[in-house]
Write a protein that holds these residues in place. Structure first.
Motif, PDB file in Angstrom:
ATOM      1  N   HIS A   1       0.835  -1.202   0.000  1.00 19.30           N
ATOM      2  CA  HIS A   1       0.000   0.000   0.000  1.00 19.30           C
ATOM      3  C   HIS A   1       0.872   1.256   0.000  1.00 19.30           C
ATOM      4  O   HIS A   1       0.604   2.217  -0.744  1.00 19.30           O
ATOM      5  CB  HIS A   1      -0.924  -0.013   1.217  1.00 19.30           C
ATOM      6  N   GLU A   2       1.913   1.250   0.826  1.00 19.77           N
ATOM      7  CA  GLU A   2       2.826   2.394   0.858  1.00 19.77           C
ATOM      8  C   GLU A   2       3.519   2.594  -0.488  1.00 19.77           C
ATOM      9  O   GLU A   2       3.669   3.728  -0.967  1.00 19.77           O
ATOM     10  CB  GLU A   2       3.873   2.188   1.952  1.00 19.77           C
ATOM     11  N   LEU A   3       3.928   1.486  -1.118  1.00 19.26           N
ATOM     12  CA  LEU A   3       4.596   1.583  -2.417  1.00 19.26           C
ATOM     13  C   LEU A   3       3.645   2.090  -3.490  1.00 19.26           C
ATOM     14  O   LEU A   3       4.044   2.880  -4.366  1.00 19.26           O
ATOM     15  CB  LEU A   3       5.162   0.206  -2.819  1.00 19.26           C
ATOM     16  N   ARG A   4       2.373   1.644  -3.438  1.00 19.20           N
ATOM     17  CA  ARG A   4       1.397   2.146  -4.408  1.00 19.20           C
ATOM     18  C   ARG A   4       1.173   3.647  -4.235  1.00 19.20           C
ATOM     19  O   ARG A   4       1.068   4.389  -5.218  1.00 19.20           O
ATOM     20  CB  ARG A   4       0.075   1.385  -4.262  1.00 19.20           C
ATOM     21  N   GLU A   5       1.094   4.085  -2.987  1.00 22.75           N
ATOM     22  CA  GLU A   5       0.930   5.525  -2.724  1.00 22.75           C
ATOM     23  C   GLU A   5       2.143   6.306  -3.244  1.00 22.75           C
ATOM     24  O   GLU A   5       2.000   7.376  -3.848  1.00 22.75           O
ATOM     25  CB  GLU A   5       0.749   5.764  -1.225  1.00 22.75           C
ATOM     26  N   GLU A   6       3.315   5.766  -3.007  1.00 21.05           N
ATOM     27  CA  GLU A   6       4.534   6.423  -3.479  1.00 21.05           C
ATOM     28  C   GLU A   6       4.579   6.455  -5.004  1.00 21.05           C
ATOM     29  O   GLU A   6       4.964   7.463  -5.612  1.00 21.05           O
ATOM     30  CB  GLU A   6       5.766   5.695  -2.937  1.00 21.05           C
ATOM     31  N   LEU A   7       4.163   5.356  -5.643  1.00 21.28           N
ATOM     32  CA  LEU A   7       4.137   5.295  -7.101  1.00 21.28           C
ATOM     33  C   LEU A   7       3.157   6.311  -7.675  1.00 21.28           C
ATOM     34  O   LEU A   7       3.477   7.014  -8.641  1.00 21.28           O
ATOM     35  CB  LEU A   7       3.756   3.883  -7.551  1.00 21.28           C
ATOM     36  N   ASN A   8       1.975   6.414  -7.078  1.00 21.12           N
ATOM     37  CA  ASN A   8       0.998   7.402  -7.534  1.00 21.12           C
ATOM     38  C   ASN A   8       1.533   8.819  -7.374  1.00 21.12           C
ATOM     39  O   ASN A   8       1.335   9.675  -8.249  1.00 21.12           O
ATOM     40  CB  ASN A   8      -0.313   7.236  -6.764  1.00 21.12           C
ATOM     41  N   GLY A   9       2.203   9.061  -6.249  1.00 12.61           N
ATOM     42  CA  GLY A   9       2.807  10.376  -6.049  1.00 12.61           C
ATOM     43  C   GLY A   9       3.869  10.685  -7.085  1.00 12.61           C
ATOM     44  O   GLY A   9       3.929  11.802  -7.618  1.00 12.61           O
ATOM     45  N   ASN A  10       4.703   9.689  -7.399  1.00 11.57           N
ATOM     46  CA  ASN A  10       5.743   9.890  -8.417  1.00 11.57           C
ATOM     47  C   ASN A  10       5.131  10.132  -9.793  1.00 11.57           C
ATOM     48  O   ASN A  10       5.621  10.971 -10.567  1.00 11.57           O
ATOM     49  CB  ASN A  10       6.656   8.668  -8.477  1.00 11.57           C
ATOM     50  N   ARG A  11       4.041   9.427 -10.104  1.00 11.41           N
ATOM     51  CA  ARG A  11       3.375   9.636 -11.383  1.00 11.41           C
ATOM     52  C   ARG A  11       2.819  11.054 -11.482  1.00 11.41           C
ATOM     53  O   ARG A  11       2.911  11.709 -12.524  1.00 11.41           O
ATOM     54  CB  ARG A  11       2.249   8.615 -11.556  1.00 11.41           C
ATOM     55  N   GLN A  12       2.246  11.531 -10.389  1.00 16.04           N
ATOM     56  CA  GLN A  12       1.716  12.898 -10.384  1.00 16.04           C
ATOM     57  C   GLN A  12       2.840  13.922 -10.553  1.00 16.04           C
ATOM     58  O   GLN A  12       2.683  14.912 -11.268  1.00 16.04           O
ATOM     59  CB  GLN A  12       0.950  13.154  -9.089  1.00 16.04           C
ATOM     60  N   ASP A  13       3.973  13.656  -9.884  1.00 18.09           N
ATOM     61  CA  ASP A  13       5.121  14.560 -10.032  1.00 18.09           C
ATOM     62  C   ASP A  13       5.622  14.577 -11.472  1.00 18.09           C
ATOM     63  O   ASP A  13       5.932  15.644 -12.026  1.00 18.09           O
ATOM     64  CB  ASP A  13       6.261  14.128  -9.093  1.00 18.09           C
ATOM     65  N   ILE A  14       5.694  13.397 -12.086  1.00 16.93           N
ATOM     66  CA  ILE A  14       6.151  13.309 -13.477  1.00 16.93           C
ATOM     67  C   ILE A  14       5.187  14.031 -14.401  1.00 16.93           C
ATOM     68  O   ILE A  14       5.599  14.768 -15.309  1.00 16.93           O
ATOM     69  CB  ILE A  14       6.298  11.829 -13.899  1.00 16.93           C
ATOM     70  N   GLN A  15       3.883  13.838 -14.181  1.00 17.85           N
ATOM     71  CA  GLN A  15       2.887  14.512 -15.009  1.00 17.85           C
ATOM     72  C   GLN A  15       2.993  16.029 -14.864  1.00 17.85           C
ATOM     73  O   GLN A  15       2.914  16.768 -15.846  1.00 17.85           O
ATOM     74  CB  GLN A  15       1.484  14.045 -14.626  1.00 17.85           C
ATOM     75  N   ARG A  16       3.210  16.497 -13.629  1.00 18.06           N
ATOM     76  CA  ARG A  16       3.348  17.927 -13.400  1.00 18.06           C
ATOM     77  C   ARG A  16       4.595  18.481 -14.083  1.00 18.06           C
ATOM     78  O   ARG A  16       4.564  19.555 -14.695  1.00 18.06           O
ATOM     79  CB  ARG A  16       3.401  18.203 -11.900  1.00 18.06           C
ATOM     80  N   LEU A  17       5.682  17.723 -14.007  1.00 20.66           N
ATOM     81  CA  LEU A  17       6.915  18.145 -14.670  1.00 20.66           C
ATOM     82  C   LEU A  17       6.738  18.178 -16.185  1.00 20.66           C
ATOM     83  O   LEU A  17       7.231  19.097 -16.857  1.00 20.66           O
ATOM     84  CB  LEU A  17       8.057  17.199 -14.296  1.00 20.66           C
ATOM     85  N   GLU A  18       6.046  17.176 -16.730  1.00 21.21           N
ATOM     86  CA  GLU A  18       5.801  17.152 -18.173  1.00 21.21           C
ATOM     87  C   GLU A  18       4.971  18.351 -18.601  1.00 21.21           C
ATOM     88  O   GLU A  18       5.231  18.964 -19.648  1.00 21.21           O
ATOM     89  CB  GLU A  18       5.096  15.851 -18.561  1.00 21.21           C
ATOM     90  N   GLU A  19       3.961  18.697 -17.792  1.00 22.04           N
ATOM     91  CA  GLU A  19       3.137  19.860 -18.118  1.00 22.04           C
ATOM     92  C   GLU A  19       3.963  21.144 -18.072  1.00 22.04           C
ATOM     93  O   GLU A  19       3.826  22.016 -18.938  1.00 22.04           O
ATOM     94  CB  GLU A  19       1.962  19.953 -17.142  1.00 22.04           C
ATOM     95  N   GLU A  20       4.839  21.253 -17.047  1.00 26.61           N
ATOM     96  CA  GLU A  20       5.682  22.444 -16.945  1.00 26.61           C
ATOM     97  C   GLU A  20       6.657  22.534 -18.113  1.00 26.61           C
ATOM     98  O   GLU A  20       6.874  23.612 -18.669  1.00 26.61           O
ATOM     99  CB  GLU A  20       6.448  22.420 -15.622  1.00 26.61           C
ATOM    100  N   LEU A  21       7.231  21.383 -18.495  1.00 31.85           N
ATOM    101  CA  LEU A  21       8.141  21.379 -19.640  1.00 31.85           C
ATOM    102  C   LEU A  21       7.401  21.736 -20.918  1.00 31.85           C
ATOM    103  O   LEU A  21       7.937  22.451 -21.781  1.00 31.85           O
ATOM    104  CB  LEU A  21       8.802  20.001 -19.780  1.00 31.85           C
ATOM    105  N   GLY A  22       6.163  21.228 -21.042  1.00 27.70           N
ATOM    106  CA  GLY A  22       5.367  21.563 -22.224  1.00 27.70           C
ATOM    107  C   GLY A  22       5.090  23.054 -22.304  1.00 27.70           C
ATOM    108  O   GLY A  22       5.187  23.657 -23.375  1.00 27.70           O
TER     109      GLY A  22
END
Length: 230
Positions: A60-81
């Motif tokens: 459960h902790e790893l899934r939460e961490e993975l979701n957080g990392n995905r959100q961070d990556i998506q935010r970074l991609e949007e900022e780069l875009g």
């Protein structure tokens, strides 16, 4: 004989009692071993259950961490875009400015104005009153710039904000380069807007006609001008 019979009976009773005692002891010992094994199995089951619970919590902790990392990556991609879009806008704006300043070639719709000296000049009149002068050319240039012209040329020579146009007898000098009549002034911009601006009542065209200058205006779908030569 009676005594012997009692002895036999008593011996049988003792034998049966001993057998029952031995059987009871063996049965009790066997039950004790079963209970002891059941306790061990229960401890193992409890241990494995705890391990499973711990693993589920870790997952459960790893899934939460993975979701957080995905959100961070998506935010970074949007900022780069956004940065790429902004950078592209800056580059496009820079190119537009370079075209306006003459550092780059420019192409677009616009119009062309041709100025000619009057063909018929009465003998008693002053010929200077029937030819194109630098002030006539300057009137056209100023009006075109006021109407939003992005680039202007005279007889194919591109002019700029710091260009100078002078009259030398029957010719026009543009930045030191002489051009004979007729003078063709081309302008890149919204052709309809430029045309309306030149043809206003009592505007530039009327002024030139009153000065005996022959004027012809033609809209163009495409005009090209070269970059400024350093």
């Amino acid at each position: 004989m009676k005594v012997k019979g009692r002895h036999v009976i008593f011996s049988l009773v003792l034998l049966v009692f001993g057998f029952l005692l031995s059987f009871s002891y063996q049965h009790t010992k066997s039950d004790s071993q079963v209970i002891q094994l059941s306790d061990q199995e229960w401890e193992k089951d409890y241990y494995y259950r705890q391990q499973l619970i711990n693993l589920e919590g870790k997952n459960h902790e790893l899934r939460e961490e993975l979701n957080g990392n995905r959100q961070d990556i998506q935010r970074l991609e949007e900022e780069l875009g956004k940065q790429e879009v902004t950078l592209g806008e800056y580059v496009e704006r820079k190119q537009q400015l370079q075209m306006l300043t003459g550092e780059l070639p420019i192409k677009g719709e616009g119009l062309q104005v041709e100025l000619r000296d009057t063909e018929y000049i009465p003998s008693e009149e002053n010929a200077n009153q029937y030819i194109v002068h630098d002030r006539h050319v300057q009137l056209i240039i100023n009006e075109l710039y006021s109407a939003g012209a992005k680039a202007i040329s005279i007889n194919g020579q591109r002019i700029y904000k710091d260009s100078f146009v002078t009259c030398i007898g029957p010719v026009i000098s543009v930045d030191g380069i002489q051009h004979p009549a007729p003078f063709i002034i081309a302008a890149i911009g919204e052709k309809n807007v430029l045309d309306v601006s030149l043809n206003l009542t009592n505007g530039v065209i009327d002024t030139l006609v009153n000065d005996n200058i022959e004027v012809e205006v033609e809209k163009k779908d495409s005009i090209e001008m070269e970059a400024r030569i350093s």
